[in-house]
Design a protein around this motif. Structure first.
Motif, PDB file in Angstrom:
ATOM      1  N   TRP A  47      60.967 -47.281   5.992  1.00 45.79           N
ATOM      2  CA  TRP A  47      61.068 -46.319   7.384  1.00 45.79           C
ATOM      3  C   TRP A  47      61.826 -44.689   6.027  1.00 45.79           C
ATOM      4  O   TRP A  47      61.291 -43.355   6.482  1.00 45.79           O
ATOM      5  CB  TRP A  47      61.069 -46.810   8.515  1.00 45.79           C
ATOM      6  N   ASN A  48      63.016 -45.116   5.924  1.00 45.04           N
ATOM      7  CA  ASN A  48      64.096 -44.065   5.578  1.00 45.04           C
ATOM      8  C   ASN A  48      63.176 -43.033   4.506  1.00 45.04           C
ATOM      9  O   ASN A  48      63.473 -41.704   4.756  1.00 45.04           O
ATOM     10  CB  ASN A  48      64.693 -44.108   5.045  1.00 45.04           C
ATOM     11  N   GLN A  49      62.647 -43.964   3.884  1.00 44.64           N
ATOM     12  CA  GLN A  49      62.325 -43.692   2.461  1.00 44.64           C
ATOM     13  C   GLN A  49      60.562 -42.716   2.889  1.00 44.64           C
ATOM     14  O   GLN A  49      60.068 -41.375   2.563  1.00 44.64           O
ATOM     15  CB  GLN A  49      60.834 -44.255   1.538  1.00 44.64           C
ATOM     16  N   VAL A  50      59.704 -42.913   3.834  1.00 46.48           N
ATOM     17  CA  VAL A  50      58.872 -42.704   4.725  1.00 46.48           C
ATOM     18  C   VAL A  50      59.258 -41.183   5.365  1.00 46.48           C
ATOM     19  O   VAL A  50      58.462 -39.700   4.697  1.00 46.48           O
ATOM     20  CB  VAL A  50      57.995 -43.200   5.588  1.00 46.48           C
ATOM     21  N   HIS A  51      60.162 -40.982   5.779  1.00 43.18           N
ATOM     22  CA  HIS A  51      60.835 -40.169   6.793  1.00 43.18           C
ATOM     23  C   HIS A  51      61.538 -38.917   5.805  1.00 43.18           C
ATOM     24  O   HIS A  51      61.542 -37.961   5.387  1.00 43.18           O
ATOM     25  CB  HIS A  51      62.098 -40.406   7.755  1.00 43.18           C
ATOM     26  N   ARG A  52      62.298 -39.485   4.870  1.00 46.30           N
ATOM     27  CA  ARG A  52      62.349 -38.059   3.340  1.00 46.30           C
ATOM     28  C   ARG A  52      61.066 -37.750   2.812  1.00 46.30           C
ATOM     29  O   ARG A  52      61.189 -36.327   2.629  1.00 46.30           O
ATOM     30  CB  ARG A  52      63.232 -39.318   2.626  1.00 46.30           C
ATOM     31  N   LEU A  53      60.034 -38.177   2.244  1.00 43.79           N
ATOM     32  CA  LEU A  53      58.769 -37.620   2.240  1.00 43.79           C
ATOM     33  C   LEU A  53      58.312 -37.005   2.918  1.00 43.79           C
ATOM     34  O   LEU A  53      58.236 -35.871   2.709  1.00 43.79           O
ATOM     35  CB  LEU A  53      57.998 -38.551   2.308  1.00 43.79           C
ATOM     36  N   PHE A  54      58.690 -36.634   4.465  1.00 39.93           N
ATOM     37  CA  PHE A  54      57.998 -35.919   5.051  1.00 39.93           C
ATOM     38  C   PHE A  54      58.594 -34.829   5.481  1.00 39.93           C
ATOM     39  O   PHE A  54      58.020 -33.487   5.716  1.00 39.93           O
ATOM     40  CB  PHE A  54      57.511 -36.739   6.623  1.00 39.93           C
ATOM     41  N   ALA A  55      60.247 -34.849   5.462  1.00 39.23           N
ATOM     42  CA  ALA A  55      60.969 -33.712   5.369  1.00 39.23           C
ATOM     43  C   ALA A  55      60.641 -33.508   4.593  1.00 39.23           C
ATOM     44  O   ALA A  55      61.377 -32.172   4.284  1.00 39.23           O
ATOM     45  CB  ALA A  55      62.333 -34.539   5.876  1.00 39.23           C
ATOM     46  N   GLU A  56      60.135 -33.293   2.797  1.00 36.59           N
ATOM     47  CA  GLU A  56      60.942 -32.088   1.646  1.00 36.59           C
ATOM     48  C   GLU A  56      59.386 -31.714   1.935  1.00 36.59           C
ATOM     49  O   GLU A  56      58.244 -32.094   2.088  1.00 36.59           O
ATOM     50  CB  GLU A  56      60.243 -33.587   0.685  1.00 36.59           C
ATOM     51  N   GLN A  57      59.324 -30.039   1.640  1.00 37.40           N
ATOM     52  CA  GLN A  57      58.349 -29.341   1.284  1.00 37.40           C
ATOM     53  C   GLN A  57      56.826 -30.017   0.855  1.00 37.40           C
ATOM     54  O   GLN A  57      56.407 -28.931   0.834  1.00 37.40           O
ATOM     55  CB  GLN A  57      59.299 -28.880   1.174  1.00 37.40           C
ATOM     56  N   HIS A  58      57.196 -30.301   0.047  1.00 39.98           N
ATOM     57  CA  HIS A  58      56.423 -29.975  -1.174  1.00 39.98           C
ATOM     58  C   HIS A  58      55.715 -31.426  -0.930  1.00 39.98           C
ATOM     59  O   HIS A  58      54.812 -32.185  -1.642  1.00 39.98           O
ATOM     60  CB  HIS A  58      56.594 -29.931  -2.590  1.00 39.98           C
ATOM     61  N   PHE A  59      55.485 -32.785   0.197  1.00 32.80           N
ATOM     62  CA  PHE A  59      54.903 -33.777   0.620  1.00 32.80           C
ATOM     63  C   PHE A  59      53.073 -33.001   0.582  1.00 32.80           C
ATOM     64  O   PHE A  59      52.037 -33.999   0.576  1.00 32.80           O
ATOM     65  CB  PHE A  59      55.355 -34.402   1.535  1.00 32.80           C
ATOM     66  N   LEU A  60      52.633 -32.027   1.064  1.00 36.20           N
ATOM     67  CA  LEU A  60      52.122 -32.011   1.246  1.00 36.20           C
ATOM     68  C   LEU A  60      51.139 -31.650   0.036  1.00 36.20           C
ATOM     69  O   LEU A  60      49.852 -31.517   0.321  1.00 36.20           O
ATOM     70  CB  LEU A  60      51.956 -30.312   1.928  1.00 36.20           C
ATOM     71  N   THR A  61      51.613 -31.281  -0.316  1.00 41.60           N
ATOM     72  CA  THR A  61      51.332 -31.165  -1.684  1.00 41.60           C
ATOM     73  C   THR A  61      50.618 -32.431  -2.765  1.00 41.60           C
ATOM     74  O   THR A  61      50.053 -32.982  -3.334  1.00 41.60           O
ATOM     75  CB  THR A  61      52.631 -30.057  -3.321  1.00 41.60           C
ATOM     76  N   ILE A  62      51.604 -33.559  -2.742  1.00 44.31           N
ATOM     77  CA  ILE A  62      51.416 -34.500  -2.716  1.00 44.31           C
ATOM     78  C   ILE A  62      49.867 -35.252  -1.931  1.00 44.31           C
ATOM     79  O   ILE A  62      49.095 -35.639  -2.793  1.00 44.31           O
ATOM     80  CB  ILE A  62      52.636 -35.666  -2.978  1.00 44.31           C
ATOM     81  N   VAL A  63      49.999 -34.822  -1.186  1.00 42.90           N
ATOM     82  CA  VAL A  63      49.000 -35.442  -0.470  1.00 42.90           C
ATOM     83  C   VAL A  63      47.916 -34.590  -0.469  1.00 42.90           C
ATOM     84  O   VAL A  63      46.589 -35.363  -0.746  1.00 42.90           O
ATOM     85  CB  VAL A  63      49.318 -35.052   1.423  1.00 42.90           C
ATOM     86  N   CYS A  64      47.623 -33.590  -0.901  1.00 41.90           N
ATOM     87  CA  CYS A  64      46.325 -32.835  -1.339  1.00 41.90           C
ATOM     88  C   CYS A  64      46.096 -33.182  -2.488  1.00 41.90           C
ATOM     89  O   CYS A  64      44.813 -33.464  -2.916  1.00 41.90           O
ATOM     90  CB  CYS A  64      46.782 -31.009  -0.865  1.00 41.90           C
TER      91      CYS A  64
END
Length: 100
Positions: free
Chosen positions: A10-27
């Motif tokens: 959960w902490n790892q997922v929360h860190r991914l959502f906090a970073e700005q380039h997570f949207l880039t990874i998803v896209c």
């Protein structure tokens, strides 16, 4: 059934959502899935359409990196060179002052 501690995940997922380039990874992931799912359709229309579409996707991703400066470390020199040749405003850069 024994309890499983999901806190590290959960902490790892929360860190991914906090970073700005997570949207880039998803896209990027969605684009790769779309290209793979439409590969047969693109190839049946025209075999030349597949590399053209792939180059278009790579160009869009490269332009996103130049805008947000979230490129991988290995591509930083290429993006820096491109921004020297074609000066584009980045997200973190201040807007140029306008004269009235």
């Amino acid at each position: 059934m024994k309890n499983v501690d999901l806190t590290p995940y959960w902490n790892q997922v929360h860190r991914l959502f906090a970073e700005q380039h997570f949207l880039t990874i998803v896209c990027g992931f969605v684009v790769v899935l779309m290209v793979l799912s439409f590969y047969r359709f693109l190839k049946s229309v025209s075999p030349m359409l597949v590399p053209v579409f792939l180059l278009l996707v790579i160009f869009i991703l490269f332009m996103h990196w130049t805008q947000t400066r979230t490129e991988p470390a290995a591509l930083k020199p290429a993006v820096d060179w491109f921004l020297r040749v074609v000066p584009l405003p980045t997200v973190g850069a201040p807007a140029p002052a306008q004269r009235h």
